[in-house]
Motif scaffolding. Sequence first.
Motif: not given
Length: 391
Positions: A214-215, A224-225, A240-243
Amino acid sequence: MSSLPRPGVRRTAAPVRFTAPLRTGREQEYLAQVLASPMWHGDGVFTRRASAWLRELTGVPGALLTPSCTHALELAAILLGLGPGDEVVCPSFTFTSTATAIAVRGATPVFVDVRPDTLGLDVEAVRAALTPRTKAIFVVHYGGVAADIEDLVALADDHGIAVVEDNAHGLGARWRGRPLGTFGALAAQSFHDTKNITCGEGGALLVNDAVMLERAEVVREKGTDRSRFLRGEVDRYTWQDVGSSYLPSELTAAVLVAQSEAFDRVQARRHEVWDRYARELAPWAAKQGVTLMHVPEGNEHPAHVFYVLAPTPEDQSGLIRHLGEQEISAVFHYQPLDSSPAGRRLGRTPVPCTVSADVAGRIVRLPLHPGLDDDEVARVVDAVSAYRSEA
Ligand SMILES: *Cc1c(COP(=O)(O)O)cnc(C)c1O
């Protein structure tokens, strides 16, 4: 103009290439489909087909296409939360990507030696290199021959740390029936044009852990998701998170799908070439004190490389030169990372990697790709068999 050879000029046969990508048939057709469509960016129909193929081949729950194996390893390093102060054990005898994916996060690659027979990590040396700061073991299956992967996973489990397989060589290979790339929490594949199948530059991250999957999707899609959005699970996608951007375009994926459809045919031809080298070079090797690539029982190797270990470094350069004079391209590789300029600066080497240095000085890889015809293989066998040790 006469095509007769001029006196005194030796006519040489066409060069035998060390490696070459094979156009298997449908690459242009699939590329044309993407170019005619309104969607050239990543995660469209060809990306989905390529990942489905990888999931089917390996049985892993998640297979995410990436622009390279290097990027897949970097993605793994982000998922493991590697950062300054962390250590990751990896072999010295490997391509730079294995270590630089660790170092680019500010973590320290800890270089450990390999076994002389499989060129995979030496488990006892790994055990001795573990410290409270060790967060993971990055394992390379050299030539798609399994490193001692079950022992390495058991060791990692005992210490509560992760195993990442750099499986760039090992697509389709198995250890005791189980595909390489399915033993660690994460594994990285390469589709560079020197690998068994290719889209020029490309890779994939195999994810064996549902939580990490998922991550991984989020980190790969600029944090992003969007992956969930594409599946209709959310009605908009947000940060949503770093990336980073770790997805290839559909043009790349289209070529990979064409190649994947020809995988069995490519592998069959690679094995024919590999088996001929092993069989026909055995008498020469025995007489010249040369060691041929060793594949222990329990392995189904992927015929990615065929190598010989020359008796001395002089014979390594002697054999490569001898083949070069006959227009046959053979190569050596992997300047051990522990003694490289960046390895000394960014890594740690608890014990000198003497096997890696010895192998690097004696290994010779022979031409191996599915486009080799029988005459070319015969030329290689004849030329190698005519080489006499300089010792
Ligand atoms: C080829 C290779 C890589 C790098 O693959 P890319 O797809 O070019 O990033 C990493 N590790 C090993 C062992 C390789 O052979």
